[in-house]
Design a protein around this motif. Structure first.
Motif, PDB file in Angstrom:
ATOM      1  N   GLY A 279      91.660  98.032  57.645  1.00  0.00           N
ATOM      2  CA  GLY A 279      90.696  98.807  56.952  1.00  0.00           C
ATOM      3  C   GLY A 279      90.620  98.343  55.288  1.00  0.00           C
ATOM      4  O   GLY A 279      90.035  98.228  54.052  1.00  0.00           O
TER       5      GLY A 279
ATOM      6  N   LEU B  69      81.785 103.797  50.984  1.00  0.00           N
ATOM      7  CA  LEU B  69      82.080 103.797  52.117  1.00  0.00           C
ATOM      8  C   LEU B  69      82.236 104.070  52.832  1.00  0.00           C
ATOM      9  O   LEU B  69      82.479 105.648  53.086  1.00  0.00           O
ATOM     10  CB  LEU B  69      83.394 103.463  50.829  1.00  0.00           C
ATOM     11  CG  LEU B  69      84.671 103.161  52.437  1.00  0.00           C
ATOM     12  CD1 LEU B  69      84.496 101.210  52.524  1.00  0.00           C
ATOM     13  CD2 LEU B  69      86.101 103.193  51.435  1.00  0.00           C
TER      14      LEU B  69
ATOM     15  N   THR C 294      81.199  98.853  54.893  1.00  0.00           N
ATOM     16  CA  THR C 294      82.073  99.629  56.397  1.00  0.00           C
ATOM     17  C   THR C 294      83.240  99.233  56.103  1.00  0.00           C
ATOM     18  O   THR C 294      83.162  98.214  55.970  1.00  0.00           O
ATOM     19  CB  THR C 294      80.775  99.668  57.642  1.00  0.00           C
ATOM     20  OG1 THR C 294      80.465  97.965  57.460  1.00  0.00           O
ATOM     21  CG2 THR C 294      80.015 100.053  57.494  1.00  0.00           C
ATOM     22  N   ALA C 295      84.131  99.423  56.526  1.00  0.00           N
ATOM     23  CA  ALA C 295      85.333  99.461  56.891  1.00  0.00           C
ATOM     24  C   ALA C 295      86.035 100.172  57.926  1.00  0.00           C
ATOM     25  O   ALA C 295      85.319 101.292  58.510  1.00  0.00           O
ATOM     26  CB  ALA C 295      86.093  99.414  55.144  1.00  0.00           C
ATOM     27  N   GLY C 296      87.211  99.584  58.388  1.00  0.00           N
ATOM     28  CA  GLY C 296      88.283 100.733  59.089  1.00  0.00           C
ATOM     29  C   GLY C 296      87.254 100.386  60.710  1.00  0.00           C
ATOM     30  O   GLY C 296      86.643  99.303  60.969  1.00  0.00           O
TER      31      GLY C 296
ATOM     32  N   ALA D 184      83.529  96.384  58.659  1.00  0.00           N
ATOM     33  CA  ALA D 184      84.149  97.331  59.996  1.00  0.00           C
ATOM     34  C   ALA D 184      84.176  96.581  60.732  1.00  0.00           C
ATOM     35  O   ALA D 184      83.890  95.511  62.146  1.00  0.00           O
ATOM     36  CB  ALA D 184      83.092  98.454  59.997  1.00  0.00           C
TER      37      ALA D 184
ATOM     38  N   ALA E 270      82.435 108.716  49.554  1.00  0.00           N
ATOM     39  CA  ALA E 270      83.513 108.509  51.499  1.00  0.00           C
ATOM     40  C   ALA E 270      82.495 108.738  52.049  1.00  0.00           C
ATOM     41  O   ALA E 270      82.137 109.999  52.049  1.00  0.00           O
ATOM     42  CB  ALA E 270      85.346 108.835  51.535  1.00  0.00           C
TER      43      ALA E 270
ATOM     44  N   SER F 115      83.675 104.540  56.214  1.00  0.00           N
ATOM     45  CA  SER F 115      85.083 104.359  57.033  1.00  0.00           C
ATOM     46  C   SER F 115      85.903 104.490  58.317  1.00  0.00           C
ATOM     47  O   SER F 115      85.448 106.080  58.735  1.00  0.00           O
ATOM     48  CB  SER F 115      86.576 104.444  55.872  1.00  0.00           C
ATOM     49  OG  SER F 115      86.918 103.775  56.643  1.00  0.00           O
TER      50      SER F 115
ATOM     51  N   THR G 200      91.039 106.734  49.585  1.00  0.00           N
ATOM     52  CA  THR G 200      89.688 105.842  49.312  1.00  0.00           C
ATOM     53  C   THR G 200      89.368 105.407  47.898  1.00  0.00           C
ATOM     54  O   THR G 200      90.179 105.883  47.024  1.00  0.00           O
ATOM     55  CB  THR G 200      88.084 107.123  49.498  1.00  0.00           C
ATOM     56  OG1 THR G 200      88.469 106.999  50.479  1.00  0.00           O
ATOM     57  CG2 THR G 200      87.715 106.389  49.216  1.00  0.00           C
TER      58      THR G 200
ATOM     59  N   TYR H 263      88.428  98.402  52.010  1.00  0.00           N
ATOM     60  CA  TYR H 263      88.884  99.117  50.666  1.00  0.00           C
ATOM     61  C   TYR H 263      88.719  97.848  49.432  1.00  0.00           C
ATOM     62  O   TYR H 263      88.628  98.227  49.077  1.00  0.00           O
ATOM     63  CB  TYR H 263      89.680 100.080  50.960  1.00  0.00           C
ATOM     64  CG  TYR H 263      89.764 100.653  51.302  1.00  0.00           C
ATOM     65  CD1 TYR H 263      90.344 102.214  51.328  1.00  0.00           C
ATOM     66  CD2 TYR H 263      88.837 100.893  53.184  1.00  0.00           C
ATOM     67  CE1 TYR H 263      89.836 103.500  52.113  1.00  0.00           C
ATOM     68  CE2 TYR H 263      89.021 101.541  53.660  1.00  0.00           C
ATOM     69  CZ  TYR H 263      88.408 103.466  53.559  1.00  0.00           C
ATOM     70  OH  TYR H 263      88.917 104.539  53.914  1.00  0.00           O
TER      71      TYR H 263
END
Length: 426
Positions: A223, A242, A198-200, A284, A257, A244, A251, A227
């Protein structure tokens, strides 16, 4: 698409004339997403179909168009460029360019570079079907093959001239995949593994046009770390998903994604994907709270209202719920992140135990130039072992380098494969 990464590879992209030249922009973009350094060389005719400015913007490097460039050639620039390249890719390649390469011409920058470089060379022909079928072209293609050029395509189908048949340049996805296959590193430690990241940030809607983010609590997540982790996992051969929130990042090429907005959407995606994961990394910046009610229409401001009262409710703790999963297969290795301003190692150890994580990455966000929004980071890595916790301090470094270390440490926590026993014959 399979996970592809060419991180750090230096690709010299040659572009010759033809309507397919527009696809060189897509190729450049995909190569950059795959982690390549890209420098573009265009023939004179190619500039009639796509501008050097376009490819300069996408590659981030000046585009070379002339062998007789006084500034570039002050230090024998064409030889330097030939030595720089790990691989030369020409896409599109016209019948004329193919003929000149076969006969060893060096009358422009692109053909000169090809003669001066020992790097692997790939070429994607693009021309009218009759030109492709012509015996002269077929003889030239056979010679290129004998000279260790690798041909990609061409494809068959409708052509810009109205004909139908072989000669269309292969699609950018196929060209980049062929380049990867030529330069592919040996299988990494994560080959066959599924890593979910998880990101952002997340956004929590107040009304149709306004939202709250973690930024309200001064968390300026860009993020970048998540990434970078995805790219590092791809380097190790993993299949990467991912999840996000909204970010201004591309990406990593080869990652799947899953775009989300709210914490609830990220929570649902994480619980859906985690049971299939070997490693789950929660990087995240998830909003801690959301509005108890989302207004159906835009909230109006009046002159008499100097304050706005909101009722917020707590969002689910995604990383804790993933760590508590009971699956038919073994649960994933779960890695969490912590942003701290003091006593970083101590607070991280507490979170590692409280949330039942396998590993945690904790960084001191009070240090200027590190953490949120920056390209660099420093962190404490803590992970559980049968004999207790192990900790390791990572000094300030690019997030891409730290991400590689995190992935390596996480993979090391995976259980060893169960040996297969065969019954001895009696």
């Amino acid at each position: 698409m399979a996970a592809l990464t060419l991180s750090g590879k230096r690709v010299l992209l040659g572009v010759s004339a033809g309507i397919a030249a527009y696809k060189s922009a897509l190729i450049t973009r995909q190569l950059k997403q795959a982690g390549c350094e890209v420098r573009v060389v265009m023939t004179h005719g190619a500039q009639a179909f796509i501008t050097p400015m376009t490819l300069q913007a996408l590659s981030g490097e000046p585009v070379r168009t002339s062998l007789l460039d006084t500034d570039a050639e002050a230090g024998m620039g064409h030889i330097e460029l030939a030595r720089w390249a790990d691989v030369i890719l020409i896409a599109p390649a016209t019948a004329d360019l193919i003929a000149r390469l076969v006969h060893g011409f060096a009358d422009d920058l692109l053909t000169t570079l090809c003669l001066a470089s020992n790097a692997p060379k790939l070429i994607a022909p693009a021309m009218n079907q009759a030109m492709w079928r012509h015996p002269a072209t077929q003889r030239n293609v056979a010679t290129l093959n004998a000279d260790d050029w690798q041909l990609i395509g061409p494809d068959a189908g409708d052509q810009a001239c109205g004909d139908n048949g072989p000669g269309r340049m292969s699609e950018p996805d196929d060209i980049v995949a062929a380049l990867f296959a030529r330069l592919a590193p040996p299988a990494g430690a994560a080959t066959g593994k599924h890593i979910v990241i998880t990101a952002g940030p997340t956004r929590e809607a107040l009304d149709p046009v306004r939202y709250l983010t973690k930024h309200v609590l001064s968390n300026k997540s860009s993020g970048k770390m998540g990434y970078a982790l995805a790219a590092a996992a791809l380097e190790q051969g993993a299949r990467v998903t991912l999840i996000s929130g909204p970010v201004a990042l591309s990406t990593p090429f080869g990652a799947e994604a899953v775009a989300v907005e709210s914490a609830a959407e990220m929570h649902a995606a994480a619980l859906r994907l985690a049971p299939d994961a070997d490693v789950f990394i929660g990087c995240a910046a998830v909003s801690d709270y959301r509005a108890a009610e989302t207004a159906a229409h835009k909230l109006k401001k009046t002159d008499n209202d100097d304050t706005l009262t909101l009722t917020l409710i707590k969002n689910p703790d995604i990383i804790s719920e993933v760590a508590a999963l009971e699956t038919a297969q073994r649960p994933p290795v779960v890695v969490g992140f912590a942003a701290e301003t003091r006593d970083v190692e101590r607070y991280a150890a507490g979170k590692l135990a409280r949330k039942a994580l396998d590993m945690i990455v904790a960084n001191d966000v009070s240090t200027a130039g590190l953490g949120f929004g920056s390209d660099d980071n420093a962190a404490w890595l803590l992970w559980r072992t049968p004999s207790g916790n192990t900790s390791e301090h990572q000094p300030p470094q690019p997030k891409t380098r730290l991400a590689r270390t995190v992935i390596q440490r996480a993979l090391a926590l995976l259980p060893a494969p169960t040996p297969t026993h065969t019954k001895e014959s009696s």
